[in-house]
Enzyme design. Structure first.
Site, PDB file in Angstrom:
ATOM      1  N   TYR A 182       0.844  -1.200   0.000  1.00  0.00           N
ATOM      2  CA  TYR A 182       0.000   0.000   0.000  1.00  0.00           C
ATOM      3  C   TYR A 182       0.871   1.239   0.000  1.00  0.00           C
ATOM      4  O   TYR A 182       2.041   1.211   0.397  1.00  0.00           O
ATOM      5  CB  TYR A 182      -0.951   0.005   1.201  1.00  0.00           C
ATOM      6  CG  TYR A 182      -0.274   0.193   2.547  1.00  0.00           C
ATOM      7  CD1 TYR A 182      -0.069   1.467   3.066  1.00  0.00           C
ATOM      8  CD2 TYR A 182       0.147  -0.902   3.301  1.00  0.00           C
ATOM      9  CE1 TYR A 182       0.549   1.649   4.303  1.00  0.00           C
ATOM     10  CE2 TYR A 182       0.760  -0.737   4.524  1.00  0.00           C
ATOM     11  CZ  TYR A 182       0.957   0.548   5.028  1.00  0.00           C
ATOM     12  OH  TYR A 182       1.579   0.722   6.244  1.00  0.00           O
ATOM     13  N   CYS A 183       0.295   2.344  -0.456  1.00  0.00           N
ATOM     14  CA  CYS A 183       0.969   3.636  -0.459  1.00  0.00           C
ATOM     15  C   CYS A 183      -0.108   4.717  -0.435  1.00  0.00           C
ATOM     16  O   CYS A 183      -1.278   4.417  -0.189  1.00  0.00           O
ATOM     17  CB  CYS A 183       1.886   3.781  -1.677  1.00  0.00           C
ATOM     18  SG  CYS A 183       1.042   3.611  -3.258  1.00  0.00           S
ATOM     19  N   THR A 184       0.255   5.954  -0.685  1.00  0.00           N
ATOM     20  CA  THR A 184      -0.696   7.056  -0.537  1.00  0.00           C
ATOM     21  C   THR A 184      -1.879   6.930  -1.479  1.00  0.00           C
ATOM     22  O   THR A 184      -3.040   6.905  -1.054  1.00  0.00           O
ATOM     23  CB  THR A 184       0.006   8.408  -0.774  1.00  0.00           C
ATOM     24  OG1 THR A 184       1.110   8.517   0.115  1.00  0.00           O
ATOM     25  CG2 THR A 184      -0.964   9.564  -0.536  1.00  0.00           C
TER      26      THR A 184
END
Length: 294
Positions: A182-184
């Site tokens: 996951y990331c922004t």
């Protein structure tokens, strides 16, 4: 009445002439009075722009008229009206600087060989079925104020350090386990998940739309803890009025989600500093603080 909005977006799609697209995007953004950052490469587009909601909507409409960007992934958030000092539009080798442009393969459908996409709802279903490991695809400092519960947070100061981290063998024990990257907003874990799969990770997923879309769906009543770091003057955003505060001020140890730069103007290190200490003291990172006492 001006209503400031911020648009986060990306699309992985082959671009034959990124420089021509850059000139068009620059002129379009400037004509609408937008600020922000847009990166283009042979792999597509990645950007964040802000301005009055009418101008941002016009920008999105015009951008989607270009066939390769018709299905561009977007996330909206509230702005302040002064989130970006100017508009920057650049061409680079990579949309996200992992330092591995030749490893990434992109076609008209997006990244080739990336992790399976999960909606926020599908993520919850997977967590209920399997012993999932969350793998944070951001810089480590971003996770200081917010991350998924029990996530693996690689100690990277920038995205280019991820390849060496994966090649170190430090995470080989995860190669036969379900891993959710996951990331922004989703763009970093698109690339990261493909790098992991090419290195033998057998069951890799990516959170579609990233933390931003998860927050839209579940706020602070799900698996996310804390605030989301953002790369503009806001520095961080929360998804509700009951977000956990998990950051710790480097000066006094109090809980805080407030982040700021090291006081040395040449330093890019981000620190958690509570508002009281930020107002009362000049705070340096460890390296520059040590230099002051030499």
């Amino acid at each position: 009445m001006t209503v400031p909005k911020i648009l986060l977006f990306y699309a992985f799609t082959p671009l034959v002439d990124p420089e021509a697209v850059r000139l068009w995007q620059r002129d379009l953004g400037l004509s609408l009075g937008l600020g922000g950052r847009i990166i283009l490469s042979k792999h597509g587009i990645n950007g964040t722009v802000g301005g009055d909601v009418r101008a941002v909507k016009m920008y999105l409409r015009k951008t989607r008229e270009y066939a390769p960007f018709r299905d561009i992934d977007v996330k909206w958030s509230e702005g302040t009206g002064d989130d970006f000092p100017r508009l920057s539009v650049r061409v680079r080798d990579e949309l996200v600087s992992f330092g591995a442009p030749d490893e990434l393969r992109v076609d008209e459908t997006g990244v080739v060989g990336g992790g399976a996409r999960l909606t926020p709802e599908q993520l919850h279903e997977l967590v209920a079925e399997k012993d999932v490991t969350f793998f944070d695809g951001r810089n480590a400092f971003e996770a200081q104020i917010g991350h998924f519960k029990d996530a693996v947070i690689p100690p990277v100061s920038n995205t280019r350090e991820f390849v060496a981290e994966l090649d170190s063998g430090r995470y080989d024990h995860l190669k036969d386990r379900p891993v959710v990257t996951y990331c922004t907003g989703g763009v970093r874990c698109e690339v990261l998940s493909s790098l992991m799969i090419s290195r033998g990770f057998s069951e890799v997923y990516q959170l579609d739309g990233g933390i931003a879309r998860y927050g839209e769906a579940y706020g602070d009543d799900g698996l996310w803890e804390g605030a989301l770091y953002v790369f503009d003057k806001r520095m961080s955003v929360e998804f509700s009025d009951h977000a956990a505060v998990i950051g710790t001020c480097v000066a006094c140890g109090e809980s805080s989600r407030h982040m700021q730069n090291c006081a040395d103007p040449a330093c890019r290190v981000q620190l958690v500093v509570c508002e009281t200490c930020a107002a009362a003291s000049v705070i340096h990172c460890d390296d520059h603080a040590a230099q002051l006492h030499v």
